[in-house]
Enzyme design. Structure first.
Site, PDB file in Angstrom:
ATOM      1  N   LYS A   4       0.804  -1.232   0.000  1.00  0.00           N
ATOM      2  CA  LYS A   4       0.000   0.000   0.000  1.00  0.00           C
ATOM      3  C   LYS A   4       0.838   1.284   0.000  1.00  0.00           C
ATOM      4  O   LYS A   4       0.405   2.290  -0.547  1.00  0.00           O
ATOM      5  CB  LYS A   4      -0.947   0.013   1.205  1.00  0.00           C
ATOM      6  CG  LYS A   4      -2.133  -0.915   1.057  1.00  0.00           C
ATOM      7  CD  LYS A   4      -3.073  -0.747   2.244  1.00  0.00           C
ATOM      8  CE  LYS A   4      -4.237  -1.691   2.195  1.00  0.00           C
ATOM      9  NZ  LYS A   4      -5.198  -1.444   3.275  1.00  0.00           N
ATOM     10  N   ASP A  42     -10.013   3.062   2.429  1.00  0.00           N
ATOM     11  CA  ASP A  42     -10.119   2.378   3.737  1.00  0.00           C
ATOM     12  C   ASP A  42     -10.828   3.253   4.771  1.00  0.00           C
ATOM     13  O   ASP A  42     -11.716   2.783   5.490  1.00  0.00           O
ATOM     14  CB  ASP A  42      -8.726   2.004   4.270  1.00  0.00           C
ATOM     15  CG  ASP A  42      -8.163   0.756   3.595  1.00  0.00           C
ATOM     16  OD1 ASP A  42      -8.954  -0.084   3.133  1.00  0.00           O
ATOM     17  OD2 ASP A  42      -6.930   0.623   3.538  1.00  0.00           O
ATOM     18  N   ALA A  96      -0.603   2.535  14.951  1.00  0.00           N
ATOM     19  CA  ALA A  96      -0.229   3.726  14.182  1.00  0.00           C
ATOM     20  C   ALA A  96       0.284   3.347  12.795  1.00  0.00           C
ATOM     21  O   ALA A  96       0.999   4.108  12.155  1.00  0.00           O
ATOM     22  CB  ALA A  96       0.827   4.529  14.938  1.00  0.00           C
TER      23      ALA A  96
END
Ligand code: NAP
Length: 294
Positions: free
Chosen positions: A76, A112, A137
């Site tokens: 990603k 997302d 995180a």
């Protein structure tokens, strides 16, 4: 002589997901069921691409004329370097999960966080004025935290094992000019306890509790959470993690990661086809792929 009809889909009708590994992804079942339900002549496949082949795979989208792809772990972030353009939200999140091929020009988006917000709206969870806590995180936490900030939560605390990564995310939220200033804490500290004790929403964005490690949890004692707190786990394998089981047993509202998965996929359709994907069909297909009963 009878003429044979071509069975080829032609350019611009083939889509897929790029990841490594990707064999267990529910996305092909979800999107192909949606194409069938809408009578669309399109196909969605799973492409297992190791990191060393990512650049060539992205070039292949142009060469083969694919309409677009989803991108999953571990690509990603890395994929952004090979695209012609990255949309502002995806750039702020720092990750792309949807690529669209517009005439050979590859544009990256991130759905997302959008899928996450829709999944909360679907459950009637109001975010304005809430105190939210994000556990983790990494990539998912970045999308979730940014969208919580944009949706108007009153307080946001990022609890992460490595504090610098949480601080980096908090600084990015400030740079993105989200209306909320994010606080940062390490698990087990006094600051973390204080944030959890007044949380209206807790979102697990760590893999703790994911199959096969189902007895691990990001929160050893859900007793710290106040009555009325919504507990959200982005994990969908299993659908009920230890965190969600313990939260449910305590009488708290729980949400699993399936709806986020389905809605991020349905939102990808906006970029590929100019309309949202059929959520109910996609949810049923994803559940069947994950082998769970409705
Ligand atoms: P990631 O980028 O690798 O981030 C993982 C985060 O979890 C990091 O903050 C990491 O902390 C923390 N973490 C990992 N192992 C830990 C441990 N043993 N103890 C404490 N903290 C730990 O992963 P990601 O892409 O964000 O994915 C995270 C989760 O989100 C996965 O379970 C994935 O299934 C889920 N997800 C769901 C959807 C959906 O559609 N439902 C979409 C995307 C992701 P450090 O910073 O300290 O390493």
């Amino acid at each position: 002589m009878t003429q044979r009809r071509s069975t080829s889909l032609g350019p611009g009708r083939i889509l897929g997901i790029i990841g490594h590994p990707v064999a267990h992804s529910a996305s092909p079942a979800m999107h192909n069921a949606a194409f069938a339900a809408q009578g669309m002549h399109a196909m969605y496949g799973a492409f297992d691409v190791p990191p060393s082949h990512l650049e060539k795979a992205i070039a292949g989208i142009r060469t083969l004329g694919l309409l677009g792809v989803n991108v999953t772990i571990p690509h990603k972030q890395a994929v952004m370097a090979y695209l012609d353009e990255v949309a502002p939200t995806a750039r702020q999140v720092g990750a792309v999960n949807t690529i669209v091929n517009r005439g050979g020009r590859l544009i990256g988006y991130n759905t997302d966080g959008w899928g996450f917000l829709i999944s909360l709206e679907e459950r009637g969870v109001r975010l304005a004025g809430k105190s939210a806590v994000v556990l983790g995180a990494g990539g998912a936490a970045r999308a979730v935290a940014l969208h919580l900030g944009m949706a108007g939560v009153a307080r946001l605390t990022i609890i992460n094992r490595s504090r610098p990564r949480a601080e980096f995310l908090a600084a990015d939220l400030a740079r993105a000019k989200t209306p909320v200033r994010a606080d940062v804490a390490e698990p087990g500290t006094e600051e973390a306890g204080a944030a959890l004790a007044e949380a209206g929403l807790v979102v697990n964005c760590t893999p703790l509790g994911m199959d096969p490690d189902t007895e691990s949890t990001p929160l050893e004692d859900v007793g710290i959470l106040p009555v009325g707190c919504v507990v959200y786990d982005t994990i969908y394998r299993p659908l009920e993690t230890r965190l969600l089981r313990e939260a449910r047993q305590r009488g708290l509202v729980t949400v699993n990661g399936l709806a986020m998965l389905v809605h991020q996929g349905a939102c990808s359709w906006e970029y590929w086809f100019g309309r949202r994907g059929p959520v109910d069909v996609m949810r049923t297909a994803a559940m069947a792929a994950l082998e769970v009963q409705p």
